[in-house]
Design a protein around this motif. Structure first.
Motif, PDB file in Angstrom:
ATOM      1  N   LEU A 296       0.837  -1.205   0.000  1.00 13.47           N
ATOM      2  CA  LEU A 296       0.000   0.000   0.000  1.00 13.47           C
ATOM      3  C   LEU A 296       0.870   1.253   0.000  1.00 13.47           C
ATOM      4  CD1 LEU A 296      -2.720  -1.122   2.566  1.00 13.47           C
ATOM      5  CD2 LEU A 296      -3.110  -0.568   0.141  1.00 13.47           C
ATOM      6  N   ALA A 297       1.926   1.230   0.788  1.00 15.55           N
ATOM      7  CA  ALA A 297       2.816   2.390   0.853  1.00 15.55           C
ATOM      8  C   ALA A 297       3.545   2.600  -0.467  1.00 15.55           C
ATOM      9  CB  ALA A 297       3.821   2.219   1.987  1.00 15.55           C
ATOM     10  N   ALA A 298       3.904   1.511  -1.127  1.00 19.22           N
ATOM     11  CA  ALA A 298       4.653   1.621  -2.390  1.00 19.22           C
ATOM     12  C   ALA A 298       3.831   2.302  -3.468  1.00 19.22           C
ATOM     13  CB  ALA A 298       5.094   0.235  -2.852  1.00 19.22           C
ATOM     14  N   ASP A 299       2.508   2.183  -3.374  1.00 23.43           N
ATOM     15  CA  ASP A 299       1.641   2.781  -4.389  1.00 23.43           C
ATOM     16  C   ASP A 299       1.330   4.246  -4.109  1.00 23.43           C
ATOM     17  OD1 ASP A 299       1.535   0.410  -5.791  1.00 23.43           O
ATOM     18  OD2 ASP A 299      -0.251  -0.314  -4.742  1.00 23.43           O
ATOM     19  N   ALA A 300       1.823   4.762  -2.995  1.00 28.03           N
ATOM     20  CA  ALA A 300       1.581   6.164  -2.637  1.00 28.03           C
ATOM     21  C   ALA A 300       2.909   6.920  -2.616  1.00 28.03           C
ATOM     22  CB  ALA A 300       0.898   6.244  -1.274  1.00 28.03           C
ATOM     23  N   PRO A 301       2.855   8.239  -2.851  1.00 27.69           N
ATOM     24  CA  PRO A 301       4.101   9.014  -2.816  1.00 27.69           C
ATOM     25  C   PRO A 301       4.686   9.082  -1.403  1.00 27.69           C
ATOM     26  CG  PRO A 301       2.326  10.228  -3.923  1.00 27.69           C
ATOM     27  CD  PRO A 301       1.699   9.052  -3.252  1.00 27.69           C
ATOM     28  N   ARG A 302       6.035   9.103  -1.329  1.00 25.45           N
ATOM     29  CA  ARG A 302       6.701   9.297  -0.038  1.00 25.45           C
ATOM     30  C   ARG A 302       6.542  10.743   0.436  1.00 25.45           C
ATOM     31  NH1 ARG A 302       6.805   5.079  -1.006  1.00 25.45           N
ATOM     32  NH2 ARG A 302       5.252   5.159   0.618  1.00 25.45           N
ATOM     33  N   ARG A 303       6.588  10.914   1.746  1.00 22.96           N
ATOM     34  CA  ARG A 303       6.560  12.256   2.311  1.00 22.96           C
ATOM     35  C   ARG A 303       7.843  13.013   1.939  1.00 22.96           C
ATOM     36  NH1 ARG A 303       4.937  11.516   8.579  1.00 22.96           N
ATOM     37  NH2 ARG A 303       4.942  13.810   8.487  1.00 22.96           N
ATOM     38  N   GLU A 304       7.738  14.306   1.801  1.00 23.82           N
ATOM     39  CA  GLU A 304       8.913  15.106   1.483  1.00 23.82           C
ATOM     40  C   GLU A 304       9.918  15.006   2.625  1.00 23.82           C
ATOM     41  OE1 GLU A 304      10.132  19.718   0.329  1.00 23.82           O
ATOM     42  OE2 GLU A 304       8.018  19.159   0.611  1.00 23.82           O
ATOM     43  N   GLY A 305      11.185  14.761   2.267  1.00 18.79           N
ATOM     44  CA  GLY A 305      12.250  14.644   3.254  1.00 18.79           C
ATOM     45  C   GLY A 305      12.312  13.297   3.947  1.00 18.79           C
ATOM     46  N   TRP A 306      11.525  12.331   3.480  1.00 23.11           N
ATOM     47  CA  TRP A 306      11.448  11.035   4.163  1.00 23.11           C
ATOM     48  C   TRP A 306      12.804  10.308   4.200  1.00 23.11           C
ATOM     49  CZ3 TRP A 306       8.759   8.592   7.553  1.00 23.11           C
ATOM     50  CH2 TRP A 306       8.918   7.209   7.714  1.00 23.11           C
ATOM     51  N   THR A 307      13.529  10.354   3.115  1.00 24.40           N
ATOM     52  CA  THR A 307      14.797   9.624   3.050  1.00 24.40           C
ATOM     53  C   THR A 307      15.724  10.017   4.190  1.00 24.40           C
ATOM     54  OG1 THR A 307      14.656   9.378   0.650  1.00 24.40           O
ATOM     55  CG2 THR A 307      16.844   9.157   1.649  1.00 24.40           C
ATOM     56  N   HIS A 308      15.783  11.293   4.499  1.00 23.14           N
ATOM     57  CA  HIS A 308      16.685  11.753   5.556  1.00 23.14           C
ATOM     58  C   HIS A 308      16.074  11.592   6.944  1.00 23.14           C
ATOM     59  CE1 HIS A 308      19.558  13.186   2.680  1.00 23.14           C
ATOM     60  NE2 HIS A 308      18.689  14.005   2.115  1.00 23.14           N
ATOM     61  N   ALA A 309      14.750  11.475   7.013  1.00 24.81           N
ATOM     62  CA  ALA A 309      14.085  11.387   8.322  1.00 24.81           C
ATOM     63  C   ALA A 309      13.855   9.954   8.780  1.00 24.81           C
ATOM     64  CB  ALA A 309      12.745  12.128   8.263  1.00 24.81           C
ATOM     65  N   ARG A 310      13.977   8.994   7.878  1.00 23.30           N
ATOM     66  CA  ARG A 310      13.503   7.639   8.179  1.00 23.30           C
ATOM     67  C   ARG A 310      14.224   6.976   9.354  1.00 23.30           C
ATOM     68  NH1 ARG A 310      15.808   4.362   2.823  1.00 23.30           N
ATOM     69  NH2 ARG A 310      17.712   5.594   2.620  1.00 23.30           N
ATOM     70  N   THR A 311      15.530   7.226   9.519  1.00 19.69           N
ATOM     71  CA  THR A 311      16.218   6.586  10.646  1.00 19.69           C
ATOM     72  C   THR A 311      15.720   7.156  11.969  1.00 19.69           C
ATOM     73  OG1 THR A 311      18.054   8.127  10.305  1.00 19.69           O
ATOM     74  CG2 THR A 311      18.311   5.913   9.420  1.00 19.69           C
ATOM     75  N   ALA A 312      15.428   8.451  12.020  1.00 21.64           N
ATOM     76  CA  ALA A 312      14.891   9.056  13.241  1.00 21.64           C
ATOM     77  C   ALA A 312      13.508   8.494  13.536  1.00 21.64           C
ATOM     78  CB  ALA A 312      14.837  10.575  13.097  1.00 21.64           C
ATOM     79  N   VAL A 313      12.691   8.343  12.488  1.00 18.97           N
ATOM     80  CA  VAL A 313      11.354   7.780  12.681  1.00 18.97           C
ATOM     81  C   VAL A 313      11.444   6.354  13.213  1.00 18.97           C
ATOM     82  CG1 VAL A 313       9.253   7.035  11.486  1.00 18.97           C
ATOM     83  CG2 VAL A 313      10.285   9.258  10.948  1.00 18.97           C
TER      84      VAL A 313
END
Length: 380
Positions: A296-313
């Motif tokens: 489901l997530a793959a079919d939706a756009p990623r949030r802006e800045g997600w790549t840099h935020a993902r480890t913190a999340v």
């Protein structure tokens, strides 16, 4: 004792770990530079594996490698004026070439490397063992055995035998030569009694140093003392009474709440928070499996800045997960083990040493935080 440096060549090999896979088995290896003589001379990499195979533009056995050396395919002699290249990096001609290797020396070094890859005694270890025998029982027969073992070390490696970069192998040469004998470095000057006594004192000091317990750095050991654990993909559908380390997986059912929304697992929460669309988030939270949530997530756009935020999340999600006391105990039980996380992603997973293993690293971080709280150490 002056100069307790590690052997330079072994330290270099530790930074050159490679492997190949044969019949599904991972074969460890290492590499070194070499020249292949195929019309011109080509500076390339020689790959040496624990099972005794050597890749010199084709896998060969040790015996076949020795033949390649005799034929000059693997070159140790570099003729004046010969053309050479370095894999599209550069091309040149030899001018006053000089080499420290002969076919015999290179073959001996390769044999030693294979022994080291298999954690067996190499020629240096065998020499030092013979020296220990001599020091216990100082007969001329034992000295001769130690001398023969010393000479069996490739000449390029002898200076590293004692791991002393100040004295090199000087005391070893004197010891195996004996009073009146000749050393390799000073063949015209016989060993004096004073020099021999100094060598004996050196080895006595070395034995005392080796008997000391290893020093632990002030801030604690550098390496983990618990065996590493690998968290294989398991795809659990429900919680079980005794999950073991499977419970440390992100997809393991462990309800968490993030910003007022509930999720059945860390994986569900991670994929939900990666998208902006609130309706997609809600659908992800209701997904039956981690795979469905990810789809489901793959079919939706990623949030802006997600790549840099993902480890913190992910760090926050793991902290939330391990507020479950039973799961926290499972993580704490891993002590200080390196956590190797199996995942399709090279970012989150280790993937045979090719990935960044961020999932494993963050689990170790959260574990350290749990251990700190248990010890009453609260970081500010």
């Amino acid at each position: 004792m002056a100069g307790r440096a590690l052997r330079h060549n072994r330290r270099m090999r530790e930074n050159r770990i490679i492997h190949r896979t044969a019949d599904g088995v991972r074969i460890p290896g290492t590499w070194r530079h070499a020249f292949i003589h195929n019309f011109d001379y080509h500076l390339t990499d020689l790959f040496i594996y624990a099972d005794g195979l050597i890749d010199c533009w084709g896998l060969v056995t040790v015996e076949e490698f020795a033949e390649k050396l005799r034929q000059g395919w693997v070159a140790t002699e570099l003729p004046e004026g010969a053309r050479a290249s370095g894999h599209e990096l550069a091309a040149w001609q030899f001018s006053e070439p000089s080499t420290w290797l002969t076919p015999e020396i290179l073959l001996a070094e390769v044999r030693d490397t294979i022994e080291q890859l298999n954690r067996r005694p190499d020629s240096t270890a065998r020499c030092l063992a013979a020296v220990d025998v001599f020091l216990v029982e100082r007969t001329e027969e034992n000295r001769a055995a130690a001398r023969a073992a010393y000479r069996a070390i490739p000449v390029t490696q002898r200076r590293y035998a004692l791991g002393d970069m100040d004295r090199k192998d000087g005391p070893l040469q004197v010891l195996v030569a004996g009073v009146g004998g000749r050393t390799e470095d000073w063949p015209d000057e016989p060993v004096t009694q004073e020099e021999y006594d100094e060598a004996l004192a050196y080895f006595a000091e070395r034995a005392a140093w080796r008997a000391e317990p290893p020093r632990v750095p002030v801030d604690g050991p550098d390496a983990s003392f618990a065996p590493a654990i690998k968290l294989y993909q398991s795809f659990p559908m429900k919680r079980v009474e005794d999950p073991g380390t499977r419970a440390l997986r992100h997809e393991y059912p462990a309800p968490i709440t993030v910003a007022g929304a509930g999720y059945p697992s860390v994986a569900h929460a991670y994929w939900a928070l990666s998208v902006d669309d609130l309706s997609v988030r809600a659908a992800i939270a209701e997904a039956d499996t981690e795979h469905a949530a990810r789809t489901l997530a793959a079919d939706a756009p990623r949030r802006e800045g997600w790549t840099h935020a993902r480890t913190a999340v992910m760090t926050g999600l793991l902290r939330a997960k391990f507020t479950h006391d039973d799961l926290a105990e499972i993580l704490l039980a891993t002590d200080d083990a390196t956590v190797i996380y199996d995942d399709d992603s090279h970012f989150w997973g280790d993937n045979g040493g090719r990935g960044r293993n961020w999932s494993g690293r963050l689990l170790e971080l959260v574990r350290s935080e749990l251990q700190a709280r248990r010890a009453g150490i609260e970081p500010n």
